[in-house]
Design a protein around this motif. Structure first.
Motif, PDB file in Angstrom:
ATOM      1  N   ARG A  38       0.829  -1.201   0.000  1.00  0.00           N
ATOM      2  CA  ARG A  38       0.000   0.000   0.000  1.00  0.00           C
ATOM      3  C   ARG A  38       0.861   1.247   0.000  1.00  0.00           C
ATOM      4  NH1 ARG A  38      -2.692  -0.562   6.076  1.00  0.00           N
ATOM      5  NH2 ARG A  38      -0.799  -0.086   7.278  1.00  0.00           N
ATOM      6  N   VAL A  48       2.271  -5.168   3.075  1.00  0.00           N
ATOM      7  CA  VAL A  48       1.150  -5.443   3.968  1.00  0.00           C
ATOM      8  C   VAL A  48       1.114  -6.926   4.316  1.00  0.00           C
ATOM      9  CG1 VAL A  48      -1.350  -5.410   4.214  1.00  0.00           C
ATOM     10  CG2 VAL A  48      -0.181  -3.514   3.055  1.00  0.00           C
ATOM     11  N   SER A  62       1.803  -3.793  11.527  1.00  0.00           N
ATOM     12  CA  SER A  62       0.683  -2.858  11.644  1.00  0.00           C
ATOM     13  C   SER A  62      -0.670  -3.484  11.300  1.00  0.00           C
ATOM     14  CB  SER A  62       0.922  -1.644  10.746  1.00  0.00           C
ATOM     15  OG  SER A  62       1.066  -2.056   9.393  1.00  0.00           O
ATOM     16  N   VAL A  63      -0.661  -4.646  10.627  1.00  0.00           N
ATOM     17  CA  VAL A  63      -1.936  -5.254  10.211  1.00  0.00           C
ATOM     18  C   VAL A  63      -2.155  -6.633  10.815  1.00  0.00           C
ATOM     19  CG1 VAL A  63      -1.826  -3.970   8.049  1.00  0.00           C
ATOM     20  CG2 VAL A  63      -1.055  -6.368   8.108  1.00  0.00           C
ATOM     21  N   MET A  82      -9.703  -7.540   5.168  1.00  0.00           N
ATOM     22  CA  MET A  82      -9.311  -6.486   6.093  1.00  0.00           C
ATOM     23  C   MET A  82     -10.444  -6.235   7.088  1.00  0.00           C
ATOM     24  SD  MET A  82      -7.445  -3.877   3.422  1.00  0.00           S
ATOM     25  CE  MET A  82      -8.962  -3.511   2.545  1.00  0.00           C
ATOM     26  N   LEU A  85     -10.862  -1.890  10.302  1.00  0.00           N
ATOM     27  CA  LEU A  85     -10.079  -0.902   9.577  1.00  0.00           C
ATOM     28  C   LEU A  85      -9.966   0.404  10.335  1.00  0.00           C
ATOM     29  CD1 LEU A  85     -11.405  -1.731   6.029  1.00  0.00           C
ATOM     30  CD2 LEU A  85      -8.984  -1.671   6.665  1.00  0.00           C
ATOM     31  N   ASP A  89      -5.220   3.093   7.676  1.00  0.00           N
ATOM     32  CA  ASP A  89      -5.167   2.077   6.625  1.00  0.00           C
ATOM     33  C   ASP A  89      -5.527   2.659   5.261  1.00  0.00           C
ATOM     34  OD1 ASP A  89      -6.628  -0.166   8.995  1.00  0.00           O
ATOM     35  OD2 ASP A  89      -4.527  -0.148   8.333  1.00  0.00           O
ATOM     36  N   TYR A  93      -3.953   0.343  -2.564  1.00  0.00           N
ATOM     37  CA  TYR A  93      -3.459  -1.004  -2.336  1.00  0.00           C
ATOM     38  C   TYR A  93      -3.115  -1.676  -3.665  1.00  0.00           C
ATOM     39  CZ  TYR A  93      -4.645  -0.858   2.595  1.00  0.00           C
ATOM     40  OH  TYR A  93      -4.691  -0.538   3.938  1.00  0.00           O
TER      41      TYR A  93
END
Length: 130
Positions: A38, A48, A62-63, A82, A85, A89, A93
């Protein structure tokens, strides 16, 4: 010629969910390492999640616990699910077929994005409002 086409982006409120899809065509190999990246106007491209043909996956810190990457090899499709969110974010992407191995470490190394053997999709925008 390998082509990747993303879809599924959109606008959601904070706490919402989206699923991105990436359909690959033109592959002669059965073992593409696939990843999601992203980018925002103020940040460089960041990894990601990535997934190998055997399903082994890796995630950016972070995800983790919020995003899940999966693939359907019969459909030549990779998904990014996802959840929960957050406004941070928000980004464009991109789906990518990566030359990096091992695949599940691809998003841990910033140099991955510079490999000229990678193939990139056109991107899909995700916007999360607070």
């Amino acid at each position: 010629q390998v082509q990747l086409v993303e879809s599924g982006g959109g606008s959601v409120e904070s706490g919402g969910s989206l699923t991105l899809s990436c359909v690959a065509s033109g592959y002669t190999s059965n073992d593409p390492c696939m990843g999601w990246f992203r980018q925002t106007p103020v940040k460089e491209l960041e990894g990601v999640a990535s997934i190998g043909s055997d399903g082994s996956a890796g995630y950016a810190d972070s995800v983790k616990a919020r995003f899940t990457i999966s693939r359907d090899n019969a459909k030549n499709t990779v998904y990014l699910h996802m959840y929960n969110l957050r406004p941070e974010d928000t980004a464009m992407y991109y789906c990518a077929a990566l030359a990096w191995r091992p695949c599940d470490e691809a998003v841990q190394h910033s140099v991955v994005i510079h490999d000229p053997r990678n193939v990139w999709g056109q991107g899909t925008q995700v916007t999360v409002s607070s």
